[in-house]
Motif scaffolding. Structure first.
Motif, mmCIF file in Angstrom:
data_model
loop_
_atom_site.group_PDB
_atom_site.id
_atom_site.type_symbol
_atom_site.label_atom_id
_atom_site.label_comp_id
_atom_site.label_asym_id
_atom_site.label_seq_id
_atom_site.Cartn_x
_atom_site.Cartn_y
_atom_site.Cartn_z
ATOM 1 N N PHE A 45 0.948 -1.364 0.214
ATOM 2 C CA PHE A 45 0.107 0.069 0.466
ATOM 3 C C PHE A 45 0.880 1.506 0.100
ATOM 4 C CE2 PHE A 45 -3.494 -2.423 1.271
ATOM 5 C CZ PHE A 45 -4.955 -2.325 0.296
ATOM 6 N N PRO A 46 1.389 1.799 0.719
ATOM 7 C CA PRO A 46 2.675 2.192 0.678
ATOM 8 C C PRO A 46 3.328 2.587 -0.014
ATOM 9 C CG PRO A 46 3.119 1.979 2.462
ATOM 10 C CD PRO A 46 2.233 0.487 2.678
ATOM 11 N N PHE A 103 3.256 5.509 -2.882
ATOM 12 C CA PHE A 103 3.788 6.820 -3.181
ATOM 13 C C PHE A 103 4.370 6.521 -4.939
ATOM 14 C CE2 PHE A 103 8.245 6.078 -5.549
ATOM 15 C CZ PHE A 103 8.990 7.508 -4.922
ATOM 16 N N THR A 104 4.288 5.428 -5.543
ATOM 17 C CA THR A 104 3.710 5.821 -7.236
ATOM 18 C C THR A 104 2.978 5.884 -7.630
ATOM 19 O OG1 THR A 104 4.713 3.117 -6.996
ATOM 20 C CG2 THR A 104 3.498 3.297 -9.422
ATOM 21 N N LEU A 127 -5.035 1.284 5.493
ATOM 22 C CA LEU A 127 -5.248 2.653 7.222
ATOM 23 C C LEU A 127 -4.129 3.626 7.023
ATOM 24 C CD1 LEU A 127 -6.730 1.902 9.933
ATOM 25 C CD2 LEU A 127 -8.041 2.925 8.202
ATOM 26 N N LEU A 128 -2.604 3.211 6.913
ATOM 27 C CA LEU A 128 -1.587 4.451 6.685
ATOM 28 C C LEU A 128 -1.792 4.925 5.370
ATOM 29 C CD1 LEU A 128 1.522 1.235 7.536
ATOM 30 C CD2 LEU A 128 0.911 4.299 8.923
ATOM 31 N N TYR A 129 -1.644 3.867 4.166
ATOM 32 C CA TYR A 129 -2.416 4.747 2.621
ATOM 33 C C TYR A 129 -3.057 5.729 2.802
ATOM 34 C CZ TYR A 129 -3.423 4.795 -1.750
ATOM 35 O OH TYR A 129 -4.538 5.017 -2.979
ATOM 36 N N PHE A 130 -4.239 5.865 3.140
ATOM 37 C CA PHE A 130 -5.683 6.054 4.072
ATOM 38 C C PHE A 130 -5.100 8.063 3.873
ATOM 39 C CE2 PHE A 130 -9.028 7.994 5.177
ATOM 40 C CZ PHE A 130 -10.395 7.978 3.834
ATOM 41 N N SER A 181 -2.964 13.398 4.131
ATOM 42 C CA SER A 181 -2.593 14.426 4.554
ATOM 43 C C SER A 181 -1.876 14.772 2.882
ATOM 44 C CB SER A 181 -1.180 13.701 5.195
ATOM 45 O OG SER A 181 -0.624 12.827 4.320
ATOM 46 N N THR A 182 -1.870 14.778 1.679
ATOM 47 C CA THR A 182 -1.379 15.148 0.798
ATOM 48 C C THR A 182 -2.556 15.880 0.060
ATOM 49 O OG1 THR A 182 -1.908 13.146 -1.007
ATOM 50 C CG2 THR A 182 0.894 13.550 0.869
#
Lengths: 240, 438
Positions: free
Chosen positions: B32-33, B37-38, B266-269, B274-275
Motif C-alpha cells: 500500500f505505501p 508513493f507510485t 490505513l497507512l495509505y489512506f 495528508s497530501t
C-alpha cells in the motif's frame, strides 16, 4: 492364534488395470509378517488398503476384527503406517514432530520423546529441523514416529530403505524388541536377509497374486532353496 | 487435543514457508505505501499547472501587458523563474531544469495596445508519452486560455464594455449528488485520488488473494510432494478434521494477512489524506474533503471491510486448498490455484473498473453474479459507500459459496480420491508426451 490381519480375496482396480487379484492372507497377533515381491507386484497397494488409505474394489480386510472400510476410523486407532517413500515436515524439528504425534496419540510428550530418541538414535539432531536431515535420519525419525504411536499393528513398507548397514541392523533390533513386546508387524523389504532375520512368516506376491505363503525356513526347504533369494527367483521362474 | 495439535502443525509448517510470511503478512504493509508513493509520483507530472510549480519565463517584451500577464500567472501560485535571453528554447529548458518555458515576444504589449492579437509561445518539455504528462500540458493550455480571456475582459472593462457578459451570458456551477449528499466545486483533479482509492482496495485484495491462494494450494500439495500425506491420512483423526485443521491454519494466516492489509490500507489512506489538503479548484473541495465525504471510515465500516477481506481470503484459501487436493505436486497446485483465481478474480475486477455489474445486461449480470468474487467486490463497493445492509448480503452470498466449495473439498478429502485423483495441467501433459516421444 488370534488374528491381527485378515485379507480376504482383495481385488483393487485402477481404471481397467487390476493391481490386486484376489489377495488373501492372515497375520497372527504378535507376528512379524513379510509381504515380499518385485516392484509393481502390489505390495504397496495392499498396505494402503490395510492402512485405510485405499478401498478394496472387491473382497475385504479386517484388522483385529474391524473392517478397513466400514470401521476405518477405529482401525486407524490400532495401526500406524510407514510408507516406503514417506517424507518429513521440513519446517518442524524432530522434537516438534514427536510432540505432535504424542498429542495425536494421547501419549505423555516427555516419555514419547525419550522413546523416539532411543529408537531413532538421533540425539541432539532431534532438535534440528527435519528439512536438514539426511535420508537415513529422516527414515529413523519416521520409524520412531511410527513406533511411539504404540500401535497394535505396525505396517512398515521397506523400513530400512536408505539406511546404512549399522543403522539397518539397529532398526531390525528395534523391530524385534517391539515384536517381543507383542506388537504385530506387517513389513515389506527387498532385502532377503532382513526378511529372513525379521519375519516369522512371509507371503510372496507377484502380479497382484500371492504365489507362496509360510515360514521362511519351511518355504526354502520345500523349494530346495538355500536362501530366500533363491526361493524368490525359483518362484518367479528363474528370474525373468 | 489432536485437532489443536493439527492446527499447530499446520501453522508451524505454513509459517516456516518464507513465501507465506512475505506474501500474506508483509506484502500488504509494503504494497500500500508503495502503491501510494507510485501514484503520488505519477500524479506529480499531471500537477504541473498546480501551485508551487516552477516555470521559466523569457520576457522579450517587457511592456505593461506582459507584466500584467506574468503577475496574474504568479497569483495562481505558479513560481516564475527568469530565463536567459539567448539560446535555444530546448537548451533553456534543460539548463533551468524546468518543465515549461514561456516566451513573450517583443511587441506583445504594443500589439495588445493597438487591439491586435498578440502571441505567447509555450515550450512544454514532455518527459515521456504518458497520460499524466499530457494531462499536465492540457492543464497549462487551459490556464493560458483563462488568462487570455481575463486580460481581454479587463481591457474591455477599461473601455467601459462588460465583454464577459457577451462572451458568456450564463455560467455553470457544478454539483455532484452522491449518496444523498450534494458536493460542490468538484473537478476531475479532485476526483482523481478518490478514483485511485476505489481502484486500490480491489487491487490490493486481488494481489493478496492470488498470493494466499497459491500458498494454501502449496499447503496440501506439499503434503503430496513431500510424501507426508499418507502418514497424515492414517493418523487416528477424522478426515474432515484434517481438512478443517488445514483450513483453520490457513484462516488464521488469512486473518493475520487481513490485519496486515488493514494496517497497510490505513497507512495509505492517512498518507493520501495528508497530501490532499490543498484546494485544487477555485473555492471548491479539496481531495481530502472529497475523500472523507465519499469514504466515511467509521468503526462499523472498518470492521465490515476487515471481515470482507478475511472472507475473501478464506474463499481464496479454499480455492487454493481445492487446487492442492486436485493437483499432484506443488507446482501443479500453484498453477491450478493461480489459474482458478485468475478466472474468478479478473472478470469482476475488470468489470469493477469499467462501471460495475449494474452496467451489464440481465443475462451477463446473472452470469457474473454466479461468481462469488463478484459479490466480494460488490460487498466492498457497498461498504465503502456505507450501504451496510447490501454489504452484509453480499458477504453472506460469498460465505455460502465458501461453504459449498469446502463441501466439495471435504467430499474429495473423505475418500481415497485424495490419493488417486490427479489433475494434470496441459503443460505437464505436453511435457510427458514430449518425454515419451523422446
Amino acid at each position: 492364534m488370534a488374528v491381527a490381519v485378515e485379507a480376504e480375496s482383495v481385488w483393487k482396480f485402477f481404471g481397467e488395470k487390476a493391481a490386486l487379484k484376489g489377495v488373501s492372507f492372515r497375520v497372527g497377533v504378535g507376528e512379524v509378517f513379510g509381504l515380499i515381491g518385485p516392484n509393481g507386484a502390489g505390495k504397496t497397494t495392499c498396505f494402503r488398503i490395510i492402512a485405510t488409505i485405499l478401498r478394496p474394489s472387491r473382497g475385504g480386510a479386517r484388522i483385529f476384527g474391524l473392517d478397513v472400510v466400514k470401521d476405518a476410523q477405529a482401525v486407524r486407532r490400532l495401526i500406524s503406517y510407514l510408507p516406503e517413500e514417506a517424507g518429513v515436515y521440513r519446517g518442524l524439528s524432530g522434537v516438534e514432530y514427536i510432540r505432535f504425534l504424542a498429542r495425536v496419540y494421547n501419549r505423555d510428550e516427555g516419555e514419547a520423546l525419550r522413546e523416539a530418541e532411543e529408537v531413532s538414535g538421533l540425539g541432539e539432531a532431534l532438535r534440528a529441523r527435519m528439512g536438514s536431515y539426511s535420508l537415513g535420519m529422516r527414515r529413523r525419525i519416521l520409524l520412531a514416529g511410527t513406533l511411539i504411536a504404540r500401535p497394535r499393528l505396525a505396517i512398515l513398507d521397506e523400513p530400512t530403505a536408505g539406511l546404512d548397514v549399522m543403522h539397518a541392523v539397529y532398526v531390525r533390533g528395534v523391530i524385534r524388541k517391539y515384536s517381543r513386546q507383542g506388537m504385530t508387524f506387517l513389513i515389506s523389504s527387498h532385502n532377503m536377509l532382513e526378511v529372513e532375520y525379521l519375519c516369522d512368516r512371509i507371503a510372496f506376491i507377484d502380479g497382484g497374486v500371492i504365489i507362496a505363503e509360510g515360514e521362511p525356513k519351511s518355504l526354502m526347504e520345500r523349494a530346495g532353496a538355500e536362501n530366500l533369494e533363491e526361493l524368490f527367483l525359483s518362484l518367479r521362474g528363474g528370474g525373468r | 487435543m489432536s485437532f489443536s495439535a493439527l492446527v499447530w502443525k499446520e501453522l508451524r509448517e505454513l509459517l516456516a514457508e518464507k513465501t507465506i510470511l512475505i506474501g500474506v503478512l508483509l506484502m500488504p504493509l509494503i504494497l500500500f505505501p508503495l502503491l501510494g508513493f507510485t501514484m503520488s509520483a505519477g500524479s506529480s507530472a499531471a500537477g504541473r499547472a498546480q501551485p508551487g510549480y516552477e516555470v521559466a519565463v523569457l520576457d522579450r517584451d517587457g511592456g505593461w501587458a506582459s507584466h500584467e500577464l506574468l503577475e496574474t500567472l504568479g497569483r495562481t501560485g505558479v513560481r516564475l523563474k527568469p530565463a536567459p535571453s539567448g539560446g535555444d528554447p530546448r537548451e533553456i529548458l534543460e539548463g533551468l531544469d524546468s518543465g515549461l518555458l514561456i516566451i513573450i515576444p517583443e511587441g506583445f504589449s504594443l500589439n495588445i495596445t493597438n487591439y491586435r492579437q498578440a502571441l505567447v509561445q509555450l515550450y512544454y518539455r514532455l518527459e515521456r508519452l504518458s497520460i499524466s504528462e499530457l494531462q499536465g500540458l492540457s492543464n497549462f493550455l487551459a490556464l493560458f486560455h483563462r488568462l487570455s480571456a481575463n486580460l481581454g475582459e479587463r481591457l474591455a472593462s477599461s473601455d467601459g464594455i462588460d465583454v464577459s457578459f457577451y462572451k458568456s451570458p450564463f455560467t455553470v456551477s457544478e454539483f455532484i449528488v452522491y449518496q444523498g449528499q450534494v458536493l460542490g466545486g468538484v473537478s476531475t483533479a479532485v476526483l482523481q485520488p478518490v478514483l485511485y482509492l476505489s481502484l486500490i482496495i480491489p487491487l490490493g485484495i486481488f494481489i493478496l488473494a492470488v498470493t494466499a491462494g497459491s500458498v494454501s494450494a502449496t499447503s496440501i500439495a506439499l503434503e503430496k510432494e513431500a510424501k507426508t500425506l499418507e502418514i497424515l491420512l492414517t493418523l487416528p483423526i477424522h478426515r474432515l478434521k484434517l481438512l478443517a485443521a488445514k483450513l483453520l491454519g490457513s484462516v488464521i494466516l488469512a486473518a493475520l494477512g487481513g490485519a496486515s492489509f488493514m494496517i497497510g490500507f490505513l497507512l495509505y489512506f492517512r498518507g493520501m489524506i495528508s497530501t490532499m489538503r490543498q484546494p485544487l479548484g477555485d473555492g471548491g473541495q479539496t481531495s481530502a474533503e472529497m475523500l472523507a465525504t465519499v469514504y466515511s471510515l467509521s468503526a462499523p465500516v472498518l470492521i465490515l471491510l476487515g471481515l470482507i477481506v478475511i472472507i475473501s481470503l478464506a474463499l481464496t484459501l479454499a480455492v487454493g486448498i481445492l487446487a492442492g487436493i486436485l493437483a499432484g505436486d506443488v507446482r501443479g497446485g500453484q498453477q491450478l490455484a493461480s489459474l482458478l483465481l485468475a478466472l474468478l478474480f479478473l472478470p469482476p475486477f475488470i468489470l469493477q473498473l469499467l462501471g460495475g455489474v449494474g452496467a451489464l445486461d440481465s443475462a451477463s449480470r446473472t452470469i457474473m453474479l454466479l461468481n462469488p468474487v463478484t459479490h466480494v467486490f460488490l460487498a466492498l463497493e457497498s461498504v465503502t459507500s456505507s450501504d451496510l445492509p447490501a454489504a452484509i448480503t453480499h458477504m453472506l452470498v460469498t460465505l455460502a459459496c465458501l461453504v459449498l466449495l469446502l463441501s466439495v473439498a471435504a467430499w474429495i478429502f473423505s475418500g481415497e480420491r485424495l490419493i488417486s485423483l490427479r489433475v494434470r495441467l496441459v503443460r505437464k501433459g505436453v511435457l510427458d508426451t514430449a518425454r515419451r516421444a523422446g
